[in-house]
Design a protein around this motif. Structure first.
Motif, mmCIF file in Angstrom:
data_model
loop_
_atom_site.group_PDB
_atom_site.id
_atom_site.type_symbol
_atom_site.label_atom_id
_atom_site.label_comp_id
_atom_site.label_asym_id
_atom_site.label_seq_id
_atom_site.Cartn_x
_atom_site.Cartn_y
_atom_site.Cartn_z
ATOM 1 N N ASP A 55 0.870 -1.174 0.000
ATOM 2 C CA ASP A 55 0.000 0.000 0.000
ATOM 3 C C ASP A 55 0.905 1.222 0.000
ATOM 4 N N ASN A 56 0.873 2.010 -1.083
ATOM 5 C CA ASN A 56 1.813 3.133 -1.194
ATOM 6 C C ASN A 56 1.291 4.429 -0.577
ATOM 7 N N ASN A 57 0.232 4.295 0.230
ATOM 8 C CA ASN A 57 -0.341 5.452 0.941
ATOM 9 C C ASN A 57 -0.888 6.524 0.005
ATOM 10 N N SER A 58 -1.152 6.149 -1.241
ATOM 11 C CA SER A 58 -1.753 7.104 -2.172
ATOM 12 C C SER A 58 -3.109 6.609 -2.640
ATOM 13 N N GLY A 59 -3.654 5.682 -1.886
ATOM 14 C CA GLY A 59 -4.970 5.157 -2.239
ATOM 15 C C GLY A 59 -4.926 4.044 -3.264
ATOM 16 N N THR A 60 -3.736 3.494 -3.494
ATOM 17 C CA THR A 60 -3.584 2.433 -4.501
ATOM 18 C C THR A 60 -2.763 1.281 -3.935
ATOM 19 N N LEU A 61 -3.217 0.067 -4.222
ATOM 20 C CA LEU A 61 -2.439 -1.125 -3.889
ATOM 21 C C LEU A 61 -1.650 -1.561 -5.118
ATOM 22 N N ASN A 62 -0.407 -1.974 -4.888
ATOM 23 C CA ASN A 62 0.440 -2.463 -5.974
ATOM 24 C C ASN A 62 0.822 -3.912 -5.694
ATOM 25 N N LEU A 63 0.597 -4.755 -6.684
ATOM 26 C CA LEU A 63 0.979 -6.161 -6.574
ATOM 27 C C LEU A 63 2.000 -6.473 -7.660
ATOM 28 N N PHE A 64 3.071 -7.147 -7.257
ATOM 29 C CA PHE A 64 4.094 -7.576 -8.209
ATOM 30 C C PHE A 64 4.354 -9.058 -8.001
ATOM 31 N N PHE A 65 4.195 -9.839 -9.069
ATOM 32 C CA PHE A 65 4.428 -11.279 -9.018
ATOM 33 C C PHE A 65 5.328 -11.649 -10.187
ATOM 34 N N THR A 66 6.387 -12.418 -9.895
ATOM 35 C CA THR A 66 7.242 -12.916 -10.968
ATOM 36 C C THR A 66 7.592 -14.371 -10.693
#
Length: 658
Positions: free
Chosen positions: A610-621
């Protein structure tokens, strides 16, 4: 007097359970006490059937003034499960030429059910023609049920000495005892090798003086007497994914006719040097002469194809022309009957005809292109010690331009320049350079192969649905597969199938190819989509993996005794941005993961933040960094795939109402 060349095989005598099935050669129709009482095989509880006994004997004999190779075979198989009933259906292959053929001269078969025996009648053995070179003697055992023992014995008479090819100790069911015998006069010289990882329990070779008498000759020929035995042979299970041909790994004894010394003088050599093979190929009507048709092609193609652009441009144009001009007839056709001019006129041909046409055209514009013979993945790896031409079943072109080499196969219309079809990714081939000597050349697969997914999602709380866009990018071999799928499937069917694979709640609104972001080895598609039924009470449950790369782990066995071969390295990547809905907060996120197998051979990473800007980021490799993995990597690969399946199937993002 000729003495047979001896080749020493590995002999390791180890302490093991020694069964009593083959203390002496049993008479057909009789069962030992142990055979009669055999119920299950503790070493392999999943076995559907098991060989209780297998015996083979090979020798040479004069019959009707002709020398024949005689093969006697005897086997007893215990049927343990209903799934093993297929082992009651027997097919014996028989080879034939235009003048002579192999034949069965004596055959018996019966089913043992306790005290009752049921024999196969003479009328129930029949011969079925497979093709111009092969027939099969076939029969089915009667009254087979769980617990039956099926037994058969036959004698085969063969005029073809080259068909003395060896013995398969290992099959897809276990064998308690497998014995191979041979008595070979010194006039016949055979190369031999033991393949696989299992060791022989018996390895005996003796010289028998004066064992073979040929009429009209002064001296009798000495023989080499051979006996090889393996006991408690495990089944070879090749049902797991990602392996080369089982021919590379099954434990077997291979014989190959090297030389025959006539009783009347003279020698025929069957195993030759590569120099011999090179010379034969140059003059062969189906190979060498077909590679000298460049004048024909110069006259039958548009002149611009041969003149426009620099060397690499002309090579690519010719490659594309040949791909479009020909339709592959699904045949390989490497050794006989190749007619490139006829195939060109009919716009249809086998692998050899299409790729020899490609080589001719490349040579016609002054480019150095040679034929490379090789074996497909299902065929097995060719021997490097000496030429065995039956090891090869495929032809491709090797092109050299400005110090760089390219391997080309024009049978696949979707294959980019410089890539070979998956069936050809089999380590190495032999380049037939008729101006110089032939040489081995490694097959190096395309390195950049990936499936990449980038998604953006917004949850519409008013309409209670998720709206999003995802870009799907396929590169390398995945791009080839996707090109073929899109070319052979209409748009509606493609979308419908994709929706079904994802979920009932997933709807694709629109789809387009993004040509701006695509090239010869890369294809990008954009999808607009919606997902429904995310709301459960006041919470929102989202599985972030729109597309799953793996539904299940392809590796299920507890152990694996042969390498894992994917053919090429592979990478899967998923990047997601999802806006946190207004009036909601994050209740739970998937657990981050970082899993790496030894030597960085495989990598799995999952990170959600959670980047505290109202957006969740998911990274999968998920990365498979090698094309080939030795046995030592198996457990790591199995665990790596387990983690990947869990990550995609058990990761949930939960939002709760504030």
């Amino acid at each position: 007097m000729y003495y047979f060349r001896l080749f020493t095989l590995f002999f390791i005598l180890f302490v093991n359970f020694k069964n009593c099935f083959a203390q002496e050669i049993p008479e057909f129709g009789t069962l030992s006490k142990l055979e009669s009482e055999f119920v299950s095989y503790e070493q392999d509880p999943e076995a559907e059937a098991v060989y209780l006994y297998e015996y083979g004997n090979n020798y040479f004999e004069i019959r009707d003034d002709y020398i024949y190779l005689i093969t006697k075979y005897h086997a007893k198989i215990k049927i343990l499960e209903k799934e093993g009933f297929d082992y009651a259906n027997i097919e014996i292959p028989l080879y034939r030429s235009k003048k002579r053929k192999e034949k069965i001269v004596n055959i018996k078969a019966q089913t043992h059910n306790g005290e009752f025996k049921h024999s196969v009648k003479a009328s129930e053995f029949f011969e079925e023609e497979v093709n111009e070179k092969w027939t099969h003697t076939k029969f089915t055992f009667p009254n087979v049920r769980e617990g039956s023992i099926v037994e058969y014995e036959y004698e085969m008479q063969s005029p073809f000495f080259f068909n003395f090819t060896g013995w398969e100790f290992q099959s897809d069911i276990p064998k308690l005892y497998s014995e191979f015998n041979a008595k070979i006069p010194g006039n016949w010289l055979y190369n031999r090798s033991l393949k696989g990882k299992l060791n022989l329990d018996v390895n005996e070779a003796d010289i028998v003086k004066g064992c073979f008498k040929f009429p009209g000759t002064k001296d009798d020929s000495d023989c080499e007497s051979l006996k090889y035995v393996m006991e408690n042979v495990p089944a070879f299970k090749d049902s797991e994914a990602y392996m080369l041909s089982s021919n590379n790994y099954r434990s077997k004894l291979e014989f190959e006719l090297s030389e025959y010394k006539s009783f009347y003088g003279g020698t025929d050599k069957y195993t030759k040097s590569w120099d011999d093979v090179d010379q034969e190929f140059k003059t062969d009507k189906d190979i060498g002469s077909q590679l000298r048709k460049k004048n024909f092609f110069e006259k039958n193609v548009d002149e611009s194809l041969l003149t426009e652009g620099d060397e690499i441009t002309r090579a690519k144009n010719i490659y594309e022309f040949v791909k479009k001009h020909f339709v592959w007839n699904e045949e390989y056709g490497i050794w006989q009957g190749n007619k490139v001019k006829k195939a060109f006129d009919e716009k249809k041909g086998n692998v050899a005809e299409i790729n020899i046409a490609l080589i001719n055209l490349l040579n016609a514009v002054g480019l150095k292109a040679n034929m490379m013979v090789m074996a497909t993945r299902k065929r097995g790896l060719p021997k490097k010690t000496h030429p065995v031409m039956s090891d090869f079943n495929y032809i491709v072109a090797k092109l050299d331009i400005e110090g760089k080499s390219y391997l080309l196969d024009a049978t696949n219309k979707y294959m980019p320049f410089g890539m070979l079809p998956y069936r050809c990714l089999n380590y190495y081939g032999r380049v037939m350079d008729f101006d110089k000597d032939s040489y081995w050349y490694d097959i190096v697969p395309e390195n950049l192969n990936a499936v990449m997914l980038r998604a953006q999602m917004t949850i519409n709380t008013t309409e209670q649905k998720l709206e999003g866009i995802f870009d799907l990018t396929n590169t390398g071999y995945n791009k080839v597969s996707q090109d073929k799928l899109l070319a052979t499937t209409n748009e509606d069917s493609y979308i419908e199938k994709l929706e079904e694979e994802i979920s009932d709640d997933f709807n694709i609104i629109s789809h387009e190819k993004r040509s701006k972001y695509s090239n010869e080895k890369k294809l990008t598609e954009r999808f607009n989509f919606e997902i429904e039924n995310l709301f459960q009470g006041d919470d929102i449950y989202l599985n972030p993996f729109v597309l799953k790369f793996f539904d299940k782990n392809p590796f299920t066995a507890s152990e694996r005794n042969y390498p894992v071969d994917f053919g090429y390295p592979m990478k899967y990547q998923y990047v997601l941005n999802v806006k946190i809905p207004d009036g909601y907060s994050v209740k739970s996120l998937p657990e981050n993961k970082n899993f790496v197998i030894p030597e960085n051979g495989g990598v799995l990473k999952l990170n959600v933040s959670d980047n505290n800007s109202g957006t969740l980021n998911l990274f999968f490799t998920f990365e498979l960094n090698f094309a080939h993995y030795g046995n030592a990597f198996y457990n790591g690969l199995k665990e790596l795939f387990d983690e990947a399946v869990k990550s995609q199937g058990q990761s949930l993002i939960v939002f709760e109402k504030i």
